[in-house]
Design a protein around this motif. Sequence first.
Motif, PDB file in Angstrom:
ATOM      1  N   CYS A  53     -26.569  -6.786  50.749  1.00 39.08           N
ATOM      2  CA  CYS A  53     -26.584  -6.468  49.316  1.00 39.08           C
ATOM      3  C   CYS A  53     -26.103  -7.627  48.453  1.00 39.08           C
ATOM      4  O   CYS A  53     -26.209  -7.563  47.241  1.00 39.08           O
ATOM      5  CB  CYS A  53     -25.709  -5.242  49.047  1.00 39.08           C
ATOM      6  SG  CYS A  53     -26.285  -3.766  49.883  1.00 39.08           S
ATOM      7  N   ASP A  54     -25.537  -8.669  49.080  1.00 36.52           N
ATOM      8  CA  ASP A  54     -25.041  -9.808  48.319  1.00 36.52           C
ATOM      9  C   ASP A  54     -25.166 -11.082  49.146  1.00 36.52           C
ATOM     10  O   ASP A  54     -25.440 -11.041  50.345  1.00 36.52           O
ATOM     11  CB  ASP A  54     -23.585  -9.577  47.895  1.00 36.52           C
ATOM     12  CG  ASP A  54     -22.671  -9.268  49.066  1.00 36.52           C
ATOM     13  OD1 ASP A  54     -22.581 -10.101  49.986  1.00 36.52           O
ATOM     14  OD2 ASP A  54     -22.039  -8.190  49.064  1.00 36.52           O
ATOM     15  N   ALA A  55     -24.978 -12.214  48.482  1.00 40.58           N
ATOM     16  CA  ALA A  55     -25.160 -13.514  49.133  1.00 40.58           C
ATOM     17  C   ALA A  55     -24.176 -13.735  50.278  1.00 40.58           C
ATOM     18  O   ALA A  55     -24.532 -14.313  51.308  1.00 40.58           O
ATOM     19  CB  ALA A  55     -25.028 -14.630  48.103  1.00 40.58           C
ATOM     20  N   GLU A  56     -22.941 -13.277  50.113  1.00 42.08           N
ATOM     21  CA  GLU A  56     -21.932 -13.479  51.160  1.00 42.08           C
ATOM     22  C   GLU A  56     -22.300 -12.732  52.433  1.00 42.08           C
ATOM     23  O   GLU A  56     -22.179 -13.254  53.541  1.00 42.08           O
ATOM     24  CB  GLU A  56     -20.540 -13.059  50.670  1.00 42.08           C
ATOM     25  CG  GLU A  56     -19.915 -14.009  49.679  1.00 42.08           C
ATOM     26  CD  GLU A  56     -20.374 -13.783  48.250  1.00 42.08           C
ATOM     27  OE1 GLU A  56     -20.996 -12.720  47.970  1.00 42.08           O
ATOM     28  OE2 GLU A  56     -20.122 -14.658  47.407  1.00 42.08           O
ATOM     29  N   SER A  57     -22.765 -11.499  52.297  1.00 43.98           N
ATOM     30  CA  SER A  57     -23.179 -10.720  53.468  1.00 43.98           C
ATOM     31  C   SER A  57     -24.388 -11.350  54.149  1.00 43.98           C
ATOM     32  O   SER A  57     -24.473 -11.381  55.372  1.00 43.98           O
ATOM     33  CB  SER A  57     -23.522  -9.283  53.062  1.00 43.98           C
ATOM     34  OG  SER A  57     -22.408  -8.640  52.505  1.00 43.98           O
TER      35      SER A  57
END
Length: 118
Positions: A19-23
Amino acid sequence: MKDEEGIVRALLSGPSDACDAESAELGAIITAMDVFTDIGWKGSCSLIVEMGSKVVYNWILEKSRRPWSQQTYFADFDRKRACARKLSFSLAEVGGNEIADALVSAGMNRPCMFKAWW
C-alpha cells in the motif's frame, strides 16, 4: 543483482500488493534475498542490499522502529536474514540507483513475478 565486478547477473520484476513505497521496497528486498539463495550464491559471496528509503533502512537496522503493520514482512525477512552468511545493507545516494530508476521509468509492470539469472 550484480556480481562483485558490477556485472548484472539477475533481474526481477513483478506486481506488489503493498500500500506504500516502504512496504514495496521491503518486499523487493525479501524477493532479492530469495533470488540470491536460488542462484546458489548464498555462502559463496556477499549480498549487499542498496536501498533508497531511509525509513526502510532504519527499520532493518533497528527493530524497535518497525511498524506493527509490517510484522509479517519482517518475520519473513528475519528468517531469511538469519540464514544468510554475508549480508549487508547500505543507503543509496540520491539518484544513485540508475538501474532501478530505469526499470521504473520503462514501466516494467508484469502481471506475475519475473526472475531471471545467468
